[in-house]
Design an enzyme around this catalytic site. Structure first.
Site, PDB file in Angstrom:
ATOM      1  N   ASP A 266       0.860  -1.189   0.000  1.00  0.00           N
ATOM      2  CA  ASP A 266       0.000   0.000   0.000  1.00  0.00           C
ATOM      3  C   ASP A 266       0.894   1.236   0.000  1.00  0.00           C
ATOM      4  O   ASP A 266       1.465   1.606   1.009  1.00  0.00           O
ATOM      5  CB  ASP A 266      -0.899   0.002   1.231  1.00  0.00           C
ATOM      6  CG  ASP A 266      -1.903   1.154   1.220  1.00  0.00           C
ATOM      7  OD1 ASP A 266      -1.694   2.139   0.484  1.00  0.00           O
ATOM      8  OD2 ASP A 266      -2.892   1.064   1.960  1.00  0.00           O
TER       9      ASP A 266
ATOM     10  N   HIS B  98       0.006   7.945   4.039  1.00  0.00           N
ATOM     11  CA  HIS B  98       0.679   7.292   5.154  1.00  0.00           C
ATOM     12  C   HIS B  98       2.156   7.661   5.263  1.00  0.00           C
ATOM     13  O   HIS B  98       2.834   7.200   6.179  1.00  0.00           O
ATOM     14  CB  HIS B  98       0.534   5.781   5.028  1.00  0.00           C
ATOM     15  CG  HIS B  98      -0.895   5.356   4.859  1.00  0.00           C
ATOM     16  ND1 HIS B  98      -1.850   5.555   5.833  1.00  0.00           N
ATOM     17  CD2 HIS B  98      -1.543   4.785   3.811  1.00  0.00           C
ATOM     18  CE1 HIS B  98      -3.011   5.111   5.401  1.00  0.00           C
ATOM     19  NE2 HIS B  98      -2.860   4.651   4.179  1.00  0.00           N
TER      20      HIS B  98
ATOM     21  N   ILE C  57      -1.073   9.341   8.520  1.00  0.00           N
ATOM     22  CA  ILE C  57      -1.809   8.445   9.414  1.00  0.00           C
ATOM     23  C   ILE C  57      -1.391   6.996   9.181  1.00  0.00           C
ATOM     24  O   ILE C  57      -0.827   6.646   8.138  1.00  0.00           O
ATOM     25  CB  ILE C  57      -3.331   8.599   9.233  1.00  0.00           C
ATOM     26  CG1 ILE C  57      -3.765   8.196   7.823  1.00  0.00           C
ATOM     27  CG2 ILE C  57      -3.768  10.015   9.574  1.00  0.00           C
ATOM     28  CD1 ILE C  57      -5.280   8.129   7.637  1.00  0.00           C
TER      29      ILE C  57
ATOM     30  N   GLY D 276      -5.283   1.601   8.154  1.00  0.00           N
ATOM     31  CA  GLY D 276      -6.357   1.003   8.948  1.00  0.00           C
ATOM     32  C   GLY D 276      -6.120  -0.462   9.240  1.00  0.00           C
ATOM     33  O   GLY D 276      -6.334  -0.931  10.360  1.00  0.00           O
TER      34      GLY D 276
END
Length: 153
Positions: A50, A55, A70, A73
């Site tokens: 990813d 991120h 961040i 998830g």
């Protein structure tokens, strides 16, 4: 958004219920686990493939409305499920039958996650809530179904 690792008819309803205050239960959790998220965790998780700049790139994160990059998830879910495995499945991941969760809020690398867990009466389902300690925010909640113990007869 819901994430199901097993889509059997018996797994389509979340066991965890929120009150108006966001609490899962008035009962004291059966277990609690505290994890410190390393500052480099989002960069390490990029190895999963990813490559979303949300991120890793501070400017991109700011444009998206976050003060800094961040955590993924699914990485946060991994921390929560690992806590369940350590505290409620004797550290044995093969006991996990299915996972259900709802992502509620973001996590920043460097924060402290607190996972609270409640076992059902048969010890085959563990409801959990994962919170960011510093901000007091619930970031995800769900349940883990464990394989029932087999009789040794």
């Amino acid at each position: 958004m819901y994430s199901y690792s097993s889509r059997t008819p018996s797994n389509n309803n979340l066991v965890v219920k929120f009150s108006k205050q966001g609490a899962v239960s008035d009962d004291t959790p059966d277990a609690e686990f505290v994890d410190h998220i390393q500052l480099s965790q989002a960069l390490l998780y990029r190895l999963s493939g990813d490559m979303n700049p949300l991120h890793s790139d501070p400017e991109f994160a700011l444009e998206a409305g976050f003060e800094r990059p961040i955590l993924h998830g699914l990485c946060t879910l991994g921390f929560a499920v690992r806590a369940v495995i350590r505290c409620c499945a004797d550290g044995d991941s093969s006991k996990v039958q299915s996972i259900q969760c709802r992502f509620v809020h973001h996590v920043f690398p460097g924060e402290i996650l607190v996972t609270e867990m409640w076992k059902d009466h048969s010890n085959t389902r563990v409801s959990f809530v994962c919170k960011v300690k510093n901000r007091g925010k619930i970031v995800l909640f769900g349940s883990v179904r464990l394989h029932p113990k087999l009789s040794m007869l």
